[in-house]
Enzyme design. Sequence first.
Site, PDB file in Angstrom:
ATOM      1  N   HIS A   1       5.515  -4.134 -12.993  1.00 46.96           N
ATOM      2  CA  HIS A   1       6.849  -4.098 -13.606  1.00 46.96           C
ATOM      3  C   HIS A   1       7.265  -5.541 -13.837  1.00 46.96           C
ATOM      4  O   HIS A   1       6.980  -6.422 -13.025  1.00 46.96           O
ATOM      5  CB  HIS A   1       7.834  -3.386 -12.678  1.00 46.96           C
ATOM      6  CG  HIS A   1       9.235  -3.294 -13.198  1.00 46.96           C
ATOM      7  ND1 HIS A   1       9.528  -3.044 -14.523  1.00 46.96           N
ATOM      8  CD2 HIS A   1      10.440  -3.424 -12.571  1.00 46.96           C
ATOM      9  CE1 HIS A   1      10.847  -3.002 -14.682  1.00 46.96           C
ATOM     10  NE2 HIS A   1      11.418  -3.240 -13.521  1.00 46.96           N
TER      11      HIS A   1
ATOM     12  N   ASP B   1      12.453  -0.128 -19.578  1.00 53.83           N
ATOM     13  CA  ASP B   1      12.293   0.620 -18.332  1.00 53.83           C
ATOM     14  C   ASP B   1      13.631   0.765 -17.612  1.00 53.83           C
ATOM     15  O   ASP B   1      14.006   1.864 -17.183  1.00 53.83           O
ATOM     16  CB  ASP B   1      11.278  -0.089 -17.426  1.00 53.83           C
ATOM     17  CG  ASP B   1      10.926   0.724 -16.193  1.00 53.83           C
ATOM     18  OD1 ASP B   1      10.253   1.760 -16.335  1.00 53.83           O
ATOM     19  OD2 ASP B   1      11.334   0.325 -15.085  1.00 53.83           O
TER      20      ASP B   1
ATOM     21  N   GLN C   1       9.968  -8.989  -3.655  1.00 53.47           N
ATOM     22  CA  GLN C   1       8.851  -9.730  -4.241  1.00 53.47           C
ATOM     23  C   GLN C   1       9.060 -11.239  -4.211  1.00 53.47           C
ATOM     24  O   GLN C   1       8.131 -11.996  -3.910  1.00 53.47           O
ATOM     25  CB  GLN C   1       8.604  -9.273  -5.684  1.00 53.47           C
ATOM     26  CG  GLN C   1       7.951  -7.910  -5.792  1.00 53.47           C
ATOM     27  CD  GLN C   1       7.568  -7.563  -7.216  1.00 53.47           C
ATOM     28  OE1 GLN C   1       7.551  -8.425  -8.106  1.00 53.47           O
ATOM     29  NE2 GLN C   1       7.253  -6.296  -7.452  1.00 53.47           N
TER      30      GLN C   1
ATOM     31  N   ASP D   1      10.893  -4.446  -6.031  1.00 55.83           N
ATOM     32  CA  ASP D   1      11.382  -5.607  -6.787  1.00 55.83           C
ATOM     33  C   ASP D   1      12.162  -6.584  -5.922  1.00 55.83           C
ATOM     34  O   ASP D   1      12.013  -7.801  -6.045  1.00 55.83           O
ATOM     35  CB  ASP D   1      12.289  -5.141  -7.938  1.00 55.83           C
ATOM     36  CG  ASP D   1      11.517  -4.452  -9.048  1.00 55.83           C
ATOM     37  OD1 ASP D   1      10.329  -4.768  -9.227  1.00 55.83           O
ATOM     38  OD2 ASP D   1      12.109  -3.601  -9.732  1.00 55.83           O
ATOM     39  N   GLU D   2      13.005  -6.046  -5.027  1.00 56.05           N
ATOM     40  CA  GLU D   2      13.933  -6.897  -4.290  1.00 56.05           C
ATOM     41  C   GLU D   2      13.271  -7.761  -3.223  1.00 56.05           C
ATOM     42  O   GLU D   2      13.886  -8.711  -2.730  1.00 56.05           O
ATOM     43  CB  GLU D   2      15.055  -6.059  -3.665  1.00 56.05           C
ATOM     44  CG  GLU D   2      14.597  -5.071  -2.601  1.00 56.05           C
ATOM     45  CD  GLU D   2      14.255  -3.710  -3.150  1.00 56.05           C
ATOM     46  OE1 GLU D   2      14.305  -2.744  -2.373  1.00 56.05           O
ATOM     47  OE2 GLU D   2      13.929  -3.609  -4.353  1.00 56.05           O
TER      48      GLU D   2
ATOM     49  N   TYR E   1       0.847  -1.205   0.000  1.00 56.96           N
ATOM     50  CA  TYR E   1       0.000   0.000   0.000  1.00 56.96           C
ATOM     51  C   TYR E   1       0.875   1.246   0.000  1.00 56.96           C
ATOM     52  O   TYR E   1       0.677   2.173   0.766  1.00 56.96           O
ATOM     53  CB  TYR E   1      -0.948  -0.016   1.211  1.00 56.96           C
ATOM     54  CG  TYR E   1      -2.133   0.909   1.071  1.00 56.96           C
ATOM     55  CD1 TYR E   1      -3.182   0.597   0.213  1.00 56.96           C
ATOM     56  CD2 TYR E   1      -2.209   2.097   1.802  1.00 56.96           C
ATOM     57  CE1 TYR E   1      -4.272   1.440   0.092  1.00 56.96           C
ATOM     58  CE2 TYR E   1      -3.297   2.951   1.683  1.00 56.96           C
ATOM     59  CZ  TYR E   1      -4.323   2.615   0.825  1.00 56.96           C
ATOM     60  OH  TYR E   1      -5.416   3.458   0.697  1.00 56.96           O
TER      61      TYR E   1
END
EC number: 1.1.1.86
Length: 331
Positions: free
Chosen positions: A108, A191, A86, A83-84, A25
């Site tokens: 992403h 990206d 997930q 990202d790191e 969130y």
Amino acid sequence: MARMYYDEDGNLDLLANKTVAIIGYGSQGHAHALNLKDSGIDVIVGLYPGSKSAKKAEEAGLTVHSVADAAAKADWIMILLPDEVQKSVYKQEIEPHLKEGKVLSFAHGFNIHFGQIVPPPTVDVVMVAPKGPGHLVRRTYTQGEGVPCLFAVFQDASGQARDRAMAYAKGIGGTRAGILETSFREETETDLFGEQVVLCGGLSALIKAGFQTLVDAGYQPELAYFECLHEVKLIVDLIVEGGLANMRDSISNTAEYGDYTRGPRIVTDETRAEMRKILQEIQSGQFAREFVLENQSGKPGFTAMRRQEAEHPIEEVGKDLRAMFSWLKKA
């Protein structure tokens, strides 16, 4: 020519009677959750125990669960975490609840494209990526507008993955502005390249180099800050509004002539060779492996670079100058 899709191309009925779990969130998470909620979709939020964001989500009228419970209850799971983290969250909290027919989605493509997350073949795997920060995704939605999005399908188990992704994009307001179809590979690689070579890495290095050149030549640091950093937004706004031609039409003839004659001396053949090298590092997975290993080892190099950059002279000059900007204080 790439095709843009709009409101009439998305069907929100595909999300009717479905529960969407927003995992995280933060900037994007709050925007996705609230926009979907306002679009009439049943939304829940998945957060780790003790998350400071839980109160914010609840005050916004959203039901908060643990990540595992949210994943178990949901038909659609959107992972909006850094990202790191997930991969570990996915393995521990989400994967055990990925029953056949569910949708796993991302904003992403990093972890899917580079194989950090490998979903089961029985679920749809899609991406809906707004091309703007979360606060803009939310604000434009409340104004009856939207932020353009990219969408992609990695795995179509249901035969409806593409239509479902477009429906989700409509739910967050993307089809109001237009959505563009891509692939996980294309989104991820372009990206990362844009961030590293132009938007973040390239621009930051250019600003610092220009600032330092003026200061080393004896000019006031405050003037160097104005010329090399502060005015960047003024130029970028013109470019965003109408491209490079619009920017050049809006600046002085002196500035335009300097643009044409001196700019190419900054981005040289050597610079372009480095750009190609960086792209190859992205395409080969070298950058991804480096980033993953850095995080697995506790981010020692990352932390040191952050500290070093925070201590750059341009930061102190900027802090003092911004404190004197009356218009910035009001904003």
